[in-house]
Write a protein that holds these residues in place. Structure first.
Motif, PDB file in Angstrom:
ATOM      1  N   TYR A 125      25.738  77.256  58.743  1.00 44.37           N
ATOM      2  CA  TYR A 125      25.284  76.107  57.946  1.00 44.37           C
ATOM      3  C   TYR A 125      26.302  74.966  57.984  1.00 44.37           C
ATOM      4  O   TYR A 125      25.934  73.790  58.035  1.00 44.37           O
ATOM      5  CB  TYR A 125      25.029  76.540  56.504  1.00 44.37           C
ATOM      6  N   ALA A 126      27.577  75.316  57.977  1.00 42.05           N
ATOM      7  CA  ALA A 126      28.618  74.285  57.989  1.00 42.05           C
ATOM      8  C   ALA A 126      28.623  73.539  59.329  1.00 42.05           C
ATOM      9  O   ALA A 126      28.761  72.309  59.375  1.00 42.05           O
ATOM     10  CB  ALA A 126      29.982  74.914  57.728  1.00 42.05           C
ATOM     11  N   ILE A 127      28.472  74.271  60.428  1.00 44.99           N
ATOM     12  CA  ILE A 127      28.451  73.633  61.747  1.00 44.99           C
ATOM     13  C   ILE A 127      27.245  72.709  61.858  1.00 44.99           C
ATOM     14  O   ILE A 127      27.350  71.572  62.335  1.00 44.99           O
ATOM     15  CB  ILE A 127      28.419  74.697  62.864  1.00 44.99           C
ATOM     16  N   ARG A 128      26.097  73.189  61.399  1.00 48.83           N
ATOM     17  CA  ARG A 128      24.887  72.371  61.494  1.00 48.83           C
ATOM     18  C   ARG A 128      25.032  71.088  60.673  1.00 48.83           C
ATOM     19  O   ARG A 128      24.695  69.998  61.153  1.00 48.83           O
ATOM     20  CB  ARG A 128      23.666  73.174  61.031  1.00 48.83           C
ATOM     21  N   ALA A 129      25.549  71.211  59.465  1.00 51.62           N
ATOM     22  CA  ALA A 129      25.737  70.025  58.629  1.00 51.62           C
ATOM     23  C   ALA A 129      26.739  69.059  59.260  1.00 51.62           C
ATOM     24  O   ALA A 129      26.534  67.838  59.264  1.00 51.62           O
ATOM     25  CB  ALA A 129      26.223  70.451  57.239  1.00 51.62           C
ATOM     26  N   ALA A 130      27.817  69.605  59.833  1.00 46.34           N
ATOM     27  CA  ALA A 130      28.837  68.754  60.439  1.00 46.34           C
ATOM     28  C   ALA A 130      28.281  67.995  61.637  1.00 46.34           C
ATOM     29  O   ALA A 130      28.567  66.807  61.824  1.00 46.34           O
ATOM     30  CB  ALA A 130      30.037  69.607  60.860  1.00 46.34           C
ATOM     31  N   LEU A 131      27.484  68.651  62.447  1.00 45.64           N
ATOM     32  CA  LEU A 131      26.910  67.996  63.620  1.00 45.64           C
ATOM     33  C   LEU A 131      25.974  66.859  63.224  1.00 45.64           C
ATOM     34  O   LEU A 131      26.013  65.766  63.794  1.00 45.64           O
ATOM     35  CB  LEU A 131      26.155  69.018  64.475  1.00 45.64           C
ATOM     36  N   ILE A 132      25.126  67.120  62.244  1.00 44.41           N
ATOM     37  CA  ILE A 132      24.161  66.101  61.823  1.00 44.41           C
ATOM     38  C   ILE A 132      24.882  64.892  61.220  1.00 44.41           C
ATOM     39  O   ILE A 132      24.547  63.732  61.499  1.00 44.41           O
ATOM     40  CB  ILE A 132      23.148  66.701  60.831  1.00 44.41           C
ATOM     41  N   GLN A 133      25.896  65.151  60.387  1.00 42.43           N
ATOM     42  CA  GLN A 133      26.634  64.046  59.784  1.00 42.43           C
ATOM     43  C   GLN A 133      27.464  63.287  60.823  1.00 42.43           C
ATOM     44  O   GLN A 133      27.559  62.061  60.775  1.00 42.43           O
ATOM     45  CB  GLN A 133      27.535  64.566  58.665  1.00 42.43           C
ATOM     46  N   ALA A 134      28.047  64.003  61.766  1.00 44.66           N
ATOM     47  CA  ALA A 134      28.835  63.343  62.802  1.00 44.66           C
ATOM     48  C   ALA A 134      27.958  62.431  63.657  1.00 44.66           C
ATOM     49  O   ALA A 134      28.412  61.385  64.129  1.00 44.66           O
ATOM     50  CB  ALA A 134      29.531  64.377  63.682  1.00 44.66           C
ATOM     51  N   ALA A 135      26.695  62.833  63.850  1.00 45.90           N
ATOM     52  CA  ALA A 135      25.782  62.008  64.646  1.00 45.90           C
ATOM     53  C   ALA A 135      25.495  60.670  63.970  1.00 45.90           C
ATOM     54  O   ALA A 135      25.104  59.707  64.638  1.00 45.90           O
ATOM     55  CB  ALA A 135      24.480  62.761  64.887  1.00 45.90           C
ATOM     56  N   GLN A 136      25.669  60.596  62.645  1.00 45.47           N
ATOM     57  CA  GLN A 136      25.436  59.345  61.923  1.00 45.47           C
ATOM     58  C   GLN A 136      26.690  58.466  61.883  1.00 45.47           C
ATOM     59  O   GLN A 136      26.621  57.319  61.439  1.00 45.47           O
ATOM     60  CB  GLN A 136      24.985  59.652  60.496  1.00 45.47           C
ATOM     61  N   ASP A 137      27.827  58.991  62.323  1.00 47.81           N
ATOM     62  CA  ASP A 137      29.064  58.226  62.319  1.00 47.81           C
ATOM     63  C   ASP A 137      29.001  57.130  63.393  1.00 47.81           C
ATOM     64  O   ASP A 137      28.500  57.365  64.492  1.00 47.81           O
ATOM     65  CB  ASP A 137      30.239  59.171  62.608  1.00 47.81           C
ATOM     66  N   PRO A 138      29.489  55.922  63.100  1.00 47.37           N
ATOM     67  CA  PRO A 138      29.468  54.837  64.095  1.00 47.37           C
ATOM     68  C   PRO A 138      30.173  55.199  65.401  1.00 47.37           C
ATOM     69  O   PRO A 138      29.834  54.665  66.459  1.00 47.37           O
ATOM     70  CB  PRO A 138      30.191  53.682  63.381  1.00 47.37           C
ATOM     71  N   GLU A 139      31.150  56.113  65.340  1.00 48.80           N
ATOM     72  CA  GLU A 139      31.865  56.500  66.552  1.00 48.80           C
ATOM     73  C   GLU A 139      31.071  57.487  67.398  1.00 48.80           C
ATOM     74  O   GLU A 139      31.464  57.798  68.526  1.00 48.80           O
ATOM     75  CB  GLU A 139      33.210  57.122  66.188  1.00 48.80           C
ATOM     76  N   GLY A 140      29.957  57.993  66.876  1.00 50.54           N
ATOM     77  CA  GLY A 140      29.188  58.982  67.597  1.00 50.54           C
ATOM     78  C   GLY A 140      29.754  60.377  67.397  1.00 50.54           C
ATOM     79  O   GLY A 140      30.672  60.596  66.608  1.00 50.54           O
ATOM     80  N   ILE A 141      29.186  61.321  68.117  1.00 52.35           N
ATOM     81  CA  ILE A 141      29.638  62.708  68.006  1.00 52.35           C
ATOM     82  C   ILE A 141      30.897  62.892  68.845  1.00 52.35           C
ATOM     83  O   ILE A 141      30.892  62.724  70.056  1.00 52.35           O
ATOM     84  CB  ILE A 141      28.549  63.686  68.480  1.00 52.35           C
ATOM     85  N   THR A 142      31.975  63.216  68.194  1.00 53.78           N
ATOM     86  CA  THR A 142      33.227  63.541  68.860  1.00 53.78           C
ATOM     87  C   THR A 142      33.739  64.847  68.280  1.00 53.78           C
ATOM     88  O   THR A 142      33.299  65.298  67.217  1.00 53.78           O
ATOM     89  CB  THR A 142      34.290  62.453  68.648  1.00 53.78           C
ATOM     90  N   LEU A 143      34.696  65.432  68.961  1.00 60.34           N
ATOM     91  CA  LEU A 143      35.295  66.675  68.480  1.00 60.34           C
ATOM     92  C   LEU A 143      35.859  66.503  67.075  1.00 60.34           C
ATOM     93  O   LEU A 143      35.585  67.300  66.173  1.00 60.34           O
ATOM     94  CB  LEU A 143      36.403  67.116  69.439  1.00 60.34           C
ATOM     95  N   ILE A 144      36.629  65.439  66.883  1.00 56.46           N
ATOM     96  CA  ILE A 144      37.300  65.248  65.597  1.00 56.46           C
ATOM     97  C   ILE A 144      36.272  64.993  64.502  1.00 56.46           C
ATOM     98  O   ILE A 144      36.416  65.491  63.373  1.00 56.46           O
ATOM     99  CB  ILE A 144      38.316  64.090  65.679  1.00 56.46           C
ATOM    100  N   ASN A 145      35.241  64.222  64.790  1.00 53.63           N
ATOM    101  CA  ASN A 145      34.218  63.969  63.784  1.00 53.63           C
ATOM    102  C   ASN A 145      33.535  65.258  63.339  1.00 53.63           C
ATOM    103  O   ASN A 145      33.270  65.462  62.150  1.00 53.63           O
ATOM    104  CB  ASN A 145      33.173  62.986  64.306  1.00 53.63           C
ATOM    105  N   VAL A 146      33.226  66.113  64.301  1.00 52.95           N
ATOM    106  CA  VAL A 146      32.577  67.380  63.947  1.00 52.95           C
ATOM    107  C   VAL A 146      33.479  68.190  63.026  1.00 52.95           C
ATOM    108  O   VAL A 146      33.041  68.754  62.023  1.00 52.95           O
ATOM    109  CB  VAL A 146      32.215  68.188  65.212  1.00 52.95           C
ATOM    110  N   ILE A 147      34.771  68.229  63.339  1.00 52.24           N
ATOM    111  CA  ILE A 147      35.701  68.978  62.491  1.00 52.24           C
ATOM    112  C   ILE A 147      35.851  68.304  61.127  1.00 52.24           C
ATOM    113  O   ILE A 147      35.851  68.959  60.083  1.00 52.24           O
ATOM    114  CB  ILE A 147      37.071  69.109  63.181  1.00 52.24           C
ATOM    115  N   ARG A 148      35.989  66.971  61.134  1.00 54.43           N
ATOM    116  CA  ARG A 148      36.178  66.243  59.882  1.00 54.43           C
ATOM    117  C   ARG A 148      34.988  66.404  58.941  1.00 54.43           C
ATOM    118  O   ARG A 148      35.148  66.410  57.720  1.00 54.43           O
ATOM    119  CB  ARG A 148      36.412  64.763  60.169  1.00 54.43           C
ATOM    120  N   TYR A 149      33.797  66.528  59.506  1.00 52.51           N
ATOM    121  CA  TYR A 149      32.604  66.664  58.673  1.00 52.51           C
ATOM    122  C   TYR A 149      32.283  68.119  58.322  1.00 52.51           C
ATOM    123  O   TYR A 149      31.290  68.391  57.659  1.00 52.51           O
ATOM    124  CB  TYR A 149      31.397  66.029  59.369  1.00 52.51           C
ATOM    125  N   PHE A 150      33.117  69.038  58.783  1.00 56.53           N
ATOM    126  CA  PHE A 150      32.936  70.440  58.417  1.00 56.53           C
ATOM    127  C   PHE A 150      33.112  70.541  56.901  1.00 56.53           C
ATOM    128  O   PHE A 150      34.185  70.224  56.376  1.00 56.53           O
ATOM    129  CB  PHE A 150      33.972  71.304  59.134  1.00 56.53           C
TER     130      PHE A 150
END
Length: 566
Positions: A125-150
């Motif tokens: 659930y945490a990975i799924r939420a992080a991916l979806i939120q990272a996709a809304q970030d202006p920087e796009g999906i990046t490794l750090i964004n996925v981790i930061r949104y965990f």
């Protein structure tokens, strides 16, 4: 073997065991992961996300991070940084649709056993939420964004499972090296048997002598349900007719892969038609590019319906029926086609389609074995194949008696067909593999299945270094997608040339009974055709004993036994 960047990246990612695995998913909240936890022996270790972010953004290795990167060589570190810097701009709706699809949920559940919450719970659930939120970030999906949104203060790497994956990956790479050596040795032996001067023979990479006319027909099959509640399965099909070719002309059907479309095979279809074949290329509407895009945009819930394993071969059969009626209805075509001499060429999911039309049978017992594990599997194609486990138990004969020969390029048969299903094929079969194919791994999905064939007329070609789309690489020339090298490789259009030449030779020999094309179906011709940077090997014989001898040890368990064999 020359390994591609993916191999280097995967090995480094697994070895680090500190958050490089989330990047395999293609990648500042109120609560986010600030530290990554993992266990080594009795020690519970952590590393700050800031240290990883510093490396990704600047290449600087902090003292904290150096404790772990010291296990990687300079080349791997040099490859890692640009890979980890990549950003992907994907709609958060598309990411959500993928993450909530059966394929996506299965993969994330498996990955969640490796990337856990700080309290050691499955990180699904945490990975799924992080991916979806990272996709809304202006920087796009990046490794750090996925981790930061965990959505926990920290994430935990299941080090034990990572170590198992590292070992599995290392063994598979070693076994792959040994397997390719065995194939090259066999090719050398076979090439010496029938030496031929191919400079005196026609160049099959060049177009044939006939002009080609292309026509598109819309097929409506009212016996099968359509998509999204539509009546009937409605799909466009392209027909390619050679002009003024000797009659009757054999017919070749081409089946595209998952998320692909018929247009990607227009070049191959035109090449074959120029040699006097009539070519049929249907659009598999339940697994083509448009269906994938519609699913990701929210128009469909599933990225793939299990029924596609049934519908795809039937698409080909119905298209052949329509071609036969079309020829009867058009005086300029009537009598020019040999509908009892049909070949099928398929790529990836289309490779499965071709094998099914040649008599291979869906194997419920094998699916139950290969799809029962919950841990992450290095064979990505099982995510696709295991959807077939949801099919009703009633067996359906998908073979077409008109089909006399098939070519399966990067097919995915290990679980859906297995040894038992492949043994049912009784027609000439040509399998083409790419050594660095991470979508449909060559050993599990092509090389072992080749050894399962019992038909005496069998061929195996291996491209190296190559990946999943190398066989149709010419249509991607000039593209700049970051996935180019991973999916296509550095072949520069040679893959398409090899595929076209071998397809002409195989179909001329088996559909037109042209004995003068037999020399092309040899290791010697593959050696003649090969040029840098893409090597081509072709063999007709390979045994499990040869593979084991080349490896020098008991080979890894690529295919597991059935229940009664355990």
């Amino acid at each position: 073997m020359r390994r591609n960047r993916l191999s280097l990246f995967l090995y480094a990612a697994l070895t680090l065991s500190i958050a490089f695995l989330p990047d395999a998913l293609t990648p500042k909240p109120v609560q986010s992961a600030e530290r990554i936890h993992f266990t080594v022996g009795p020690l519970d270790l952590t590393i700050s996300v800031d240290s990883l972010e510093t490396f990704v953004e600047t290449g600087e290795i902090t003292p904290e991070l150096r404790r772990y990167t010291r296990y990687l060589d300079d080349q791997t570190l040099e490859e890692l940084q640009p890979l980890l810097q990549q950003s992907f701009e994907v709609s958060h709706v598309a990411v959500a649709q993928l993450a909530y699809s059966p394929i996506g949920e299965t993969f994330l559940q498996q990955l969640g056993e490796v990337i856990q919450t700080q309290s050691r719970q499955n990180g699904f659930y945490a990975i799924r939420a992080a991916l979806i939120q990272a996709a809304q970030d202006p920087e796009g999906i990046t490794l750090i964004n996925v981790i930061r949104y965990f959505p926990t203060e920290g994430l935990r790497i299941n080090t034990r499972q990572v170590q198992e994956l590292v070992q599995e990956f290392r063994v598979l790479l070693e076994y792959q090296d040994a397997t390719l050596r065995a194939i090259e040795q066999q090719a050398v032996l076979e090439a010496a048997e029938f030496p031929t001067d191919f400079t005196q023979l026609p160049d099959l990479t060049q177009p044939g002598e006939f002009a080609v006319v292309r026509r598109t027909e819309t097929i409506t099959d009212g016996d099968r349900p359509g998509l999204n509640g539509q009546f009937g399965r409605v799909y466009d099909t392209d027909f390619y007719f050679p002009q003024d070719a000797p009659s009757p002309a054999p017919v070749i059907a081409i089946s595209h892969g998952l998320g692909s479309n018929r247009e990607e095979f227009a070049e191959l279809a035109t090449h074959l038609a120029s040699y006097g074949f009539a070519v049929v290329v249907p659009e598999h509407i339940g697994s083509n590019t448009q269906f994938r895009e519609d699913a990701l945009s929210g128009l469909f819930y599933q990225l793939l319906r299990p029924e596609e394993f049934i519908d795809r071969p039937i698409d080909i059969t119905v298209a052949l029926d329509r071609l036969e009626r079309f020829a009867q209805e058009n005086p300029d075509i009537a009598g020019t086609l040999d509908m009892e001499s049909v070949g099928v060429i398929g790529h990836s999911f289309g490779g499965y389609t071709a094998l099914a039309l040649a008599g291979a049978e869906i194997n419920p017992l094998r699916l139950a074995i290969e799809c029962r594990d919950e841990q992450i599997n290095l064979n990505i194609s099982l995510l696709l194949q295991c959807l077939a486990i949801e099919l009703p138990p009633a067996s359906i004969d998908l073979s077409d008696p008109r089909v006399r020969a098939v070519i399966a390029m990067s097919p995915v048969p290990s679980a859906i067909l297995g040894p038992e299903g492949m043994e049912a094929i009784d027609r000439p079969t040509f399998i083409i593999a790419a050594d660095n194919d991470f979508v449909a791994p060559a050993i599990a999905e092509q090389i072992y299945p080749f050894t399962w064939l019992t038909t005496p007329e069998r061929y195996l070609a291996v491209l190296s270094p190559a990946s999943h789309l190398t066989v149709i690489d010419s249509i991607f020339l000039g593209t700049t997608s970051p996935l180019d090298e991973l999916l296509i490789g550095p072949s520069g259009g040679l893959g398409s040339q090899y595929t076209q030449a071998l397809s002409v030779a195989f179909m001329e020999f088996y559909l037109n009974d042209r004995a003068d094309y037999q020399p092309y179906l040899s290791a010697a011709y593959a050696e003649f055709l090969s040029q840098e940077p893409l090597n081509l090997s072709l063999i007709r014989s390979l045994t499990r004993e040869q593979l084991e001898a080349a490896y020098g040890d008991t080979p890894p368990q690529v295919v597991r036994p059935l229940f009664e064999e355990e």
